[in-house]
Design a protein around this motif. Structure first.
Motif, PDB file in Angstrom:
ATOM      1  N   ALA A   8     -16.102  -3.517   8.616  1.00 58.14           N
ATOM      2  CA  ALA A   8     -16.516  -4.586   7.702  1.00 58.14           C
ATOM      3  C   ALA A   8     -17.327  -3.787   6.570  1.00 58.14           C
ATOM      4  N   ALA A   9     -18.044  -2.580   6.907  1.00 61.02           N
ATOM      5  CA  ALA A   9     -18.710  -1.943   5.656  1.00 61.02           C
ATOM      6  C   ALA A   9     -17.832  -0.654   5.129  1.00 61.02           C
ATOM      7  N   VAL A  10     -16.789  -0.439   5.323  1.00 61.45           N
ATOM      8  CA  VAL A  10     -15.817   0.688   4.739  1.00 61.45           C
ATOM      9  C   VAL A  10     -15.942   0.034   3.357  1.00 61.45           C
ATOM     10  N   PRO A  11     -16.326   0.961   2.293  1.00 61.25           N
ATOM     11  CA  PRO A  11     -16.019   0.717   0.931  1.00 61.25           C
ATOM     12  C   PRO A  11     -14.638   1.135   0.454  1.00 61.25           C
ATOM     13  N   CYS A  12     -14.338   0.447  -0.781  1.00 63.41           N
ATOM     14  CA  CYS A  12     -13.165   0.214  -1.138  1.00 63.41           C
ATOM     15  C   CYS A  12     -12.460   1.597  -1.530  1.00 63.41           C
ATOM     16  N   TYR A  13     -13.291   2.495  -2.019  1.00 63.68           N
ATOM     17  CA  TYR A  13     -12.721   4.021  -2.330  1.00 63.68           C
ATOM     18  C   TYR A  13     -12.062   4.651  -0.858  1.00 63.68           C
ATOM     19  N   ARG A  14     -12.799   4.295   0.115  1.00 62.64           N
ATOM     20  CA  ARG A  14     -12.220   4.855   1.251  1.00 62.64           C
ATOM     21  C   ARG A  14     -11.047   4.163   1.904  1.00 62.64           C
ATOM     22  N   ILE A  15     -10.734   2.735   1.295  1.00 64.57           N
ATOM     23  CA  ILE A  15      -9.425   2.306   1.951  1.00 64.57           C
ATOM     24  C   ILE A  15      -8.266   2.680   0.982  1.00 64.57           C
ATOM     25  N   TYR A  16      -8.497   2.846  -0.224  1.00 69.98           N
ATOM     26  CA  TYR A  16      -7.172   3.136  -1.088  1.00 69.98           C
ATOM     27  C   TYR A  16      -7.002   4.720  -1.223  1.00 69.98           C
ATOM     28  N   GLY A  17      -8.071   5.462  -0.467  1.00 75.72           N
ATOM     29  CA  GLY A  17      -7.874   6.816  -0.209  1.00 75.72           C
ATOM     30  C   GLY A  17      -7.259   7.256   1.032  1.00 75.72           C
ATOM     31  N   ASN A  18      -6.887   6.172   1.745  1.00 75.00           N
ATOM     32  CA  ASN A  18      -6.394   6.447   3.030  1.00 75.00           C
ATOM     33  C   ASN A  18      -4.515   6.296   3.029  1.00 75.00           C
TER      34      ASN A  18
END
Lengths: 162, 298
Positions: B72-82
């Protein structure tokens, strides 16, 4: 309860400890406690990007970060961009291209540009505008800023190919 | 800003205990891009702010053949960086690319976007389209709630005092599937959706027939919506203008948009129909392995 906390960080490469209340933002502490007034306060609600600093390499708006959250973080502010009294390529390009008028937004634009060029050495105009969308400028109309970023990118690209 | 206490627990159990003991007078802090601003203007005045970013469970980001676990605390940049998320959960990456500007994406989390429970939240229609399930921990243990059932009104959700959103889980990506999120805004970037649509489709191996579809809608009702009838009527249908138009009409039938500075009710209804078709078409193209003509900010 609600007492001041000691926070240990690294700012522009050197260790910095400060005392703050949980309610203080990183922006407040940078400017008012540490005297690093290069980082500007614009809207204070995360819209304008004037207070952009790098936190562990990521650009953040320091008005939406609690100073206590910076414990253990590596911070970079506009004061850490120029090296030994020399402006860096981005600062120089903004200056030469007249990409600023009042200057309040400029430190934020420069920090945000540094993160763009770090990941993308040859950004297109669209990529520049998208990456800088979180930084507002009410003076220049943005075109000179975009051209300054392109000039800085080209200069770095040329330097890297020497 | 008002004075408050700050806690940064490192164990989920400690965070739940703190949240329970404070019985509603504490707020979890993830990226802070909503919370800190709401405290600054005085809309929220929690006695204690509990920073949940040091909890390992809320930082999980794991995509493999069993599915996707999104802390729940994963920031957006890590998500689109995956890369796995960009490829198999594209709608989620699309959403994260257009939430605020890049600086906001460094901090803002999808979990926080969901818990803020704004009707126009850009990530929630994607969570709904991708079949996300919210894992909630509380003093009585853990429970699961479908993404479309999480929000119950503007700014309101199913979380009870003492409960914390831990992660959002998604089923494994199916072959011949694709997804997309797009919103309509009058500006290029940095705006709140007039209408937002997320859609996911699975096609048969020929790429011509829809096996299943899920459509999530934002900014057109008090909460983000799952367009259930519109989604189910697409199953078994051939991909063509008529079927996509019918799904768009069914989606329009369940919305109840308001008139505000960003658009009138009638305008939002019309835009919903247009966007549902375009987003479905883009999801179909991705399911076929094609590249879509979409760039955020254009």
């Amino acid at each position: 309860m609600k007492t001041k906390t000691v926070v240990s960080t690294t700012i522009n490469g050197g260790p910095v400890e400060f005392l703050c209340e949980p309610r203080q933002t990183l922006l407040e502490v940078l400017r008012n406690t540490l005297g690093l007034t290069g980082t500007k306060e614009g809207c204070s609600n995360g819209n304008c990007g004037a207070c952009t600093v790098l936190m562990d390499g990521q650009p953040v708006v320091s008005c939406l970060v609690l100073a206590v959250e910076a414990e253990g973080a590596e911070l970079r502010t506009i004061e850490g961009v120029a090296c030994a009294g020399h402006l860096d390529d981005v600062q120089q390009a903004f200056l030469e291209g007249a990409a600023l008028q009042c200057g309040i937004c400029t430190p934020g634009f420069i920090m945000q540009t540094e993160t763009l060029l770090e990941h993308n050495s040859t950004p297109t105009e669209d990529e520049i505008r998208f990456h800088l969308a979180g930084n507002l400028c009410r003076c220049t109309g943005y075109d000179k800023i975009v051209r300054a970023v392109q000039a800085a990118a080209a200069k770095r690209q040329a330097a890297s190919q020497k | 800003m008002h004075a408050f206490d700050y806690q940064a627990p490192r164990k989920l159990a400690d965070a739940i205990t703190q949240l329970s003991q404070l019985n509603g007078s504490a707020r979890p802090l993830a990226g802070g891009t909503d919370l800190i601003d709401q405290m600054r203007v005085g809309r929220l005045a929690p006695q204690t702010v509990i920073d949940v970013k040091k909890l390992p469970e809320l930082n999980v980001l794991q995509a493999d053949d069993t599915g996707l676990r999104l802390g729940a605390a994963v920031p957006c940049y890590r998500i689109y960086g995956n890369e796995q998320i960009v490829k198999h959960y594209s709608a989620l990456a699309d959403s994260c690319h257009i939430i605020g500007g890049v600086q906001i994406q460094s901090r803002a989390s999808v979990g926080g976007n969901l818990c803020n429970s704004g009707p126009a939240a850009d990530s929630t229609p994607s969570l709904i389209a991708l079949g996300g399930v919210c894992v909630i921990a509380g003093p009585q243990g853990t429970r699961e709630v479908a993404a479309e059932a999480f929000c119950v009104g503007p700014g309101k959700n199913v979380l009870q005092p003492g409960e914390l959103l831990v992660e959002i889980r998604f089923p494994a990506a199916r072959p011949y599937s694709g997804s997309h999120y797009r919103r309509f805004i009058p500006r290029n970037e940095m705006d709140i959706a007039v209408v937002g649509v997320g859609a996911a489709v699975e096609l048969d191996p020929s790429g011509k027939t829809i096996v299943s579809a899920r459509i999530g809608l934002g900014a057109v009702a008090p909460t983000p919506l799952y367009a259930e009838a519109a989604s189910q009527m697409l199953a078994g249908q051939e991909v063509n203008e008529t079927t996509l138009q019918q799904a768009a009409d069914a989606a329009k039938a369940i919305i109840s948009p308001i008139t505000d500075m960003r658009g009138t009710r009638e305008y939002r209804i019309h835009v919903t129909g247009v966007l549902v078709q375009r987003v479905l078409q883009a999801a179909v193209q991705r399911a076929r392995g094609e590249t879509i003509d979409y760039r955020p900010g254009r």
